[in-house]
Design a protein around this motif. Sequence first.
Motif, PDB file in Angstrom:
ATOM      1  N   GLN A  30      44.592  38.746  31.005  1.00 35.47           N
ATOM      2  CA  GLN A  30      43.966  39.244  32.231  1.00 35.47           C
ATOM      3  C   GLN A  30      42.611  39.855  31.935  1.00 35.47           C
ATOM      4  O   GLN A  30      42.370  40.328  30.824  1.00 35.47           O
ATOM      5  CB  GLN A  30      44.853  40.245  32.952  1.00 35.47           C
ATOM      6  CG  GLN A  30      44.887  41.641  32.362  1.00 35.47           C
ATOM      7  CD  GLN A  30      45.677  42.590  33.253  1.00 35.47           C
ATOM      8  OE1 GLN A  30      46.570  42.177  33.971  1.00 35.47           O
ATOM      9  NE2 GLN A  30      45.357  43.860  33.189  1.00 35.47           N
ATOM     10  N   ALA A  38      35.563  36.078  39.363  1.00 38.84           N
ATOM     11  CA  ALA A  38      36.983  35.781  39.185  1.00 38.84           C
ATOM     12  C   ALA A  38      37.339  34.431  39.804  1.00 38.84           C
ATOM     13  O   ALA A  38      38.119  33.664  39.236  1.00 38.84           O
ATOM     14  CB  ALA A  38      37.837  36.884  39.784  1.00 38.84           C
ATOM     15  N   LYS A  39      36.754  34.133  40.945  1.00 37.53           N
ATOM     16  CA  LYS A  39      37.028  32.853  41.606  1.00 37.53           C
ATOM     17  C   LYS A  39      36.503  31.684  40.781  1.00 37.53           C
ATOM     18  O   LYS A  39      37.144  30.635  40.705  1.00 37.53           O
ATOM     19  CB  LYS A  39      36.433  32.843  43.009  1.00 37.53           C
ATOM     20  CG  LYS A  39      37.184  33.741  43.970  1.00 37.53           C
ATOM     21  CD  LYS A  39      36.536  33.743  45.337  1.00 37.53           C
ATOM     22  CE  LYS A  39      37.289  34.663  46.298  1.00 37.53           C
ATOM     23  NZ  LYS A  39      36.646  34.699  47.624  1.00 37.53           N
ATOM     24  N   ARG A  42      38.767  31.369  37.679  1.00 37.04           N
ATOM     25  CA  ARG A  42      40.052  30.768  38.030  1.00 37.04           C
ATOM     26  C   ARG A  42      39.969  29.247  38.004  1.00 37.04           C
ATOM     27  O   ARG A  42      40.839  28.579  37.437  1.00 37.04           O
ATOM     28  CB  ARG A  42      40.506  31.227  39.409  1.00 37.04           C
ATOM     29  CG  ARG A  42      41.727  30.454  39.877  1.00 37.04           C
ATOM     30  CD  ARG A  42      42.295  30.818  41.217  1.00 37.04           C
ATOM     31  NE  ARG A  42      41.340  31.253  42.191  1.00 37.04           N
ATOM     32  CZ  ARG A  42      41.693  31.740  43.375  1.00 37.04           C
ATOM     33  NH1 ARG A  42      42.950  31.845  43.706  1.00 37.04           N
ATOM     34  NH2 ARG A  42      40.786  32.128  44.232  1.00 37.04           N
ATOM     35  N   GLU A  46      42.181  27.164  35.199  1.00 32.11           N
ATOM     36  CA  GLU A  46      43.236  26.271  35.639  1.00 32.11           C
ATOM     37  C   GLU A  46      42.976  24.843  35.171  1.00 32.11           C
ATOM     38  O   GLU A  46      43.912  24.118  34.824  1.00 32.11           O
ATOM     39  CB  GLU A  46      43.407  26.357  37.152  1.00 32.11           C
ATOM     40  CG  GLU A  46      43.928  27.730  37.556  1.00 32.11           C
ATOM     41  CD  GLU A  46      44.596  27.765  38.912  1.00 32.11           C
ATOM     42  OE1 GLU A  46      44.699  26.704  39.558  1.00 32.11           O
ATOM     43  OE2 GLU A  46      45.028  28.855  39.310  1.00 32.11           O
ATOM     44  N   THR A  92      46.915  31.102  37.815  1.00 25.76           N
ATOM     45  CA  THR A  92      46.273  32.415  37.794  1.00 25.76           C
ATOM     46  C   THR A  92      46.464  33.121  39.125  1.00 25.76           C
ATOM     47  O   THR A  92      46.738  32.487  40.144  1.00 25.76           O
ATOM     48  CB  THR A  92      44.763  32.297  37.506  1.00 25.76           C
ATOM     49  OG1 THR A  92      44.161  31.483  38.509  1.00 25.76           O
ATOM     50  CG2 THR A  92      44.509  31.704  36.138  1.00 25.76           C
ATOM     51  N   GLN A  93      46.284  34.445  39.083  1.00 27.19           N
ATOM     52  CA  GLN A  93      46.409  35.274  40.278  1.00 27.19           C
ATOM     53  C   GLN A  93      45.234  36.226  40.307  1.00 27.19           C
ATOM     54  O   GLN A  93      44.884  36.825  39.280  1.00 27.19           O
ATOM     55  CB  GLN A  93      47.724  36.040  40.207  1.00 27.19           C
ATOM     56  CG  GLN A  93      47.977  36.969  41.355  1.00 27.19           C
ATOM     57  CD  GLN A  93      49.296  37.718  41.185  1.00 27.19           C
ATOM     58  OE1 GLN A  93      49.811  37.855  40.083  1.00 27.19           O
ATOM     59  NE2 GLN A  93      49.831  38.204  42.292  1.00 27.19           N
ATOM     60  N   ILE A  94      44.602  36.370  41.475  1.00 29.23           N
ATOM     61  CA  ILE A  94      43.487  37.302  41.645  1.00 29.23           C
ATOM     62  C   ILE A  94      43.953  38.449  42.528  1.00 29.23           C
ATOM     63  O   ILE A  94      44.457  38.229  43.627  1.00 29.23           O
ATOM     64  CB  ILE A  94      42.257  36.599  42.255  1.00 29.23           C
ATOM     65  CG1 ILE A  94      41.729  35.546  41.294  1.00 29.23           C
ATOM     66  CG2 ILE A  94      41.179  37.612  42.590  1.00 29.23           C
ATOM     67  CD1 ILE A  94      40.565  34.749  41.823  1.00 29.23           C
ATOM     68  N   ILE A 110      41.892  39.275  37.403  1.00 38.20           N
ATOM     69  CA  ILE A 110      42.432  37.921  37.346  1.00 38.20           C
ATOM     70  C   ILE A 110      43.369  37.861  36.151  1.00 38.20           C
ATOM     71  O   ILE A 110      43.031  38.328  35.062  1.00 38.20           O
ATOM     72  CB  ILE A 110      41.322  36.847  37.262  1.00 38.20           C
ATOM     73  CG1 ILE A 110      41.929  35.463  37.181  1.00 38.20           C
ATOM     74  CG2 ILE A 110      40.373  37.108  36.137  1.00 38.20           C
ATOM     75  CD1 ILE A 110      40.949  34.333  37.370  1.00 38.20           C
TER      76      ILE A 110
END
Length: 113
Positions: A30, A38-39, A42, A46, A92-94, A110
Amino acid sequence: MPGTRKLGRPTDHRKAMLRGMVTFLLENGQIETTLTRAKEVRAMAEKMITIAKTNDLHAKRQVMAYVTKESVTKKLFDEIAPNYADRKGGYTQIIKIGPRRGDAAEMAIIKLV
């Protein structure tokens, strides 16, 4: 569409920054950064995990061309990608954590799911 944000940087600086952030994310699990970064991270993280799931020579060369540390590439193929073998995406998770104190930029964490 991934890769369309310029993040206020020249192309070479932006690409180097994203490569470093993706490497750090895969290494540590993380990172804390701004929401727009972060976007972008990601999308690339991925892609790297999806490529690593095939686990052949071509995939290893593709990942090595992007990830900056060889140890992180080994970890990606040996530990991270097998965990997501049955998952189609969404690795992933934001999580938004509010504005930064200095300039009120929207911050986020993230992390790998």
